[in-house]
Design an enzyme around this catalytic site. Sequence first.
Site, PDB file in Angstrom:
ATOM      1  N   LYS A 260       0.868  -1.173   0.000  1.00 17.10           N
ATOM      2  CA  LYS A 260       0.000   0.000   0.000  1.00 17.10           C
ATOM      3  C   LYS A 260       0.907   1.227   0.000  1.00 17.10           C
ATOM      4  CE  LYS A 260      -3.731   2.276   2.342  1.00 17.10           C
ATOM      5  NZ  LYS A 260      -3.093   3.548   1.995  1.00 17.10           N
ATOM      6  N   ARG A 265      -3.619   8.722  -5.614  1.00 17.72           N
ATOM      7  CA  ARG A 265      -4.270   7.773  -6.506  1.00 17.72           C
ATOM      8  C   ARG A 265      -4.453   8.413  -7.878  1.00 17.72           C
ATOM      9  NH1 ARG A 265      -9.015   3.827  -4.483  1.00 17.72           N
ATOM     10  NH2 ARG A 265      -9.444   2.748  -6.428  1.00 17.72           N
ATOM     11  N   GLU A 310      -0.988   4.155  -7.998  1.00 19.13           N
ATOM     12  CA  GLU A 310      -0.642   5.163  -6.994  1.00 19.13           C
ATOM     13  C   GLU A 310       0.655   5.828  -7.443  1.00 19.13           C
ATOM     14  OE1 GLU A 310      -2.712   5.586  -4.385  1.00 19.13           O
ATOM     15  OE2 GLU A 310      -1.540   6.537  -2.787  1.00 19.13           O
ATOM     16  N   LYS A 433      -7.773  -2.797   3.857  1.00 17.49           N
ATOM     17  CA  LYS A 433      -6.463  -2.192   4.100  1.00 17.49           C
ATOM     18  C   LYS A 433      -5.983  -2.562   5.502  1.00 17.49           C
ATOM     19  CE  LYS A 433      -8.818   2.268   4.565  1.00 17.49           C
ATOM     20  NZ  LYS A 433      -9.160   3.497   3.882  1.00 17.49           N
TER      21      LYS A 433
END
Length: 594
Positions: A260, A265, A310, A433
């Site tokens: 992550k 984004r 990302e 997440k």
Amino acid sequence: MRYSILADLFDRIESTSKRLEMTALLVQLFKNTPPEAVDKVVYLTQGKLAPDYMGIELGLGEKLTMRAVALASGKSLREIEELFKKLGDLGLVAERALATTKSTSILDFFGAEVAKRELSVDRVYNTLIRIAKAAGEGAQDTKVSLLTSLLKDATPKEAKYIVRMITGRLRLGIADMTILDALAVAYGGLKSYRDVIERAYNVHPDLGYIAKILATEGLEGLKKIRICVGIPVLPMLAERLSDPLEILNKLGGECLAEYKYDGERMQIHKDGDGVIIFSRRLENITSHYPDVCELTLKCVKAKKAIIEGEGVAVDPDTGEMLPFQELMHRRRKYGIEEAMEKYPVVVFLFDCLLVNDEDLTQKSLIERREYLKKIVEETERFRLSEGKIVRDPKSLELFFEQAISEGCEGIMCKAIGFNAIYQMGARGWLWIKYKRDYKYEMTDTVDLVVVGAFYGKGKRAGTYGALLMAAYNPETDTFQTVCKVGSGFTDEDLAKLPELLKPYQIPHKHPRVESKMEADVWFVPSVVLEIVGAEITLSPLHTCALGQVKEDVGLAIRFPRFTGRYRFDKSAEQATTVRELIEMYNSQRKRSSL
Ligand code: ATP
């Protein structure tokens, strides 16, 4: 359709403090709107000319607007400036100036009197579009004269709202979802309408367009709307959990765990040699990332594609990932070349929604990733996210540690079954997440909306002492308070807060805010701040999840502190939800009983 109908409605919406009444007023409005004007009515109600991603700006500052008000009212610019100093709202200035104009008649070229022409929605909208589009030499004069002509025909009340719209101050605080609700009731009233409308909106988040199709072609028209290059879709979102076993159980025993990354984004649309990049909030951010456009053209082999990733700032010397804040250097109009050199970006791709004309959103994640691999020729700066299929909690934990050690925030755990589709606009359990904060701090950070403020005392006199913060409840479309935050603000923050919040200030509690506390100042829910706290507790003072965890009490954040991160990339409806806070409260309790 007469513009005065809209001006009257805005007046009523502004004075109501009840959410249901606001929706009812909108339903009435849509029922009385001819189908061909409904798109314009929807945009004007939102204080816009088009959805944000089209990037249409009126480009008329306060100075020029005052000039137009002066010309239309026959007053001097000095008088208008004085009034503005006194009233602080150009809308009110226009209303007052026009109401006290000596003669309301207009003279034609030869000095003869011409009667005012009643303003229609069409004329107001079309003129505003012409103002926005005027460019090049003499554009400012053109803009002023267009606005002047509009104001000359406006009643004082109409002028108030036209000017607020022009100066970006028409903030009624009506959420997109409220407009969708009102459209569903106005055009059908059935729950099935709401679902179809929402699906169409997720694929094509342009409320005016959705309203127009609904009004002219009905549900069948909406069902035909498809994902297409150039129009952003609402992004899929993740739930959060803090325990590897629980995560795997939720995902059916296995998942694709991915790093992550802590960046911005990007929804990247490519068509031939054209590239558009949309942010998490669906703003067009193409101009901030010329390098990403170039990389897309070089590395994406398909003619047409929509991919997601990302973008992360990296140190140009070491290649190390830098924190999210560094990307803010890219949010500027000038000096992009320099920012590109100092803060190069690496894009980590994690999804693929369309290839040529094939819609991939209903395919499984594994298939979508296959497409991604096929169409992207990876390079150091443009590559797929680090990922691994995991089937046991220990491997998940190890992968998590690895991600942290490489400078990531944690991991994203994604379902890999055949039904693991791309859920547009939804926060669901297909993506979970798992962040470092859950592990090493008592609570994760949350993104809360400023709904009110309390005046400061002593050193903080003249600014705010604390802000009243709320979480979003999508089920009721309301903002429920969860804490008062006064710490974590630097002197610089404190100095700029009143200025930042002023455009949203209203004289009473906003109809979508639920609060037991009486703030000194109330705001239209808009500004989102990142807050961290020591723990989530039960509290009789706050309305967040009131009665849902325990009778008569809500949830509160203990020792809340501003982290310094203004979430300008989030709208109020994208703030942390009440349900997320309930889950955080429950998992915190679980952890403390271990
Ligand atoms: P949210 O986007 O869920 O409302 P948020 O903006 O606070 O919350 P986070 O809680 O940090 O963001 O987590 C979600 C975000 O993580 C995504 O919106 C995306 O920008 C980012 N992200 C980073 N890596 C990935 C990945 N591999 N897959 C999906 N998203 C990722």
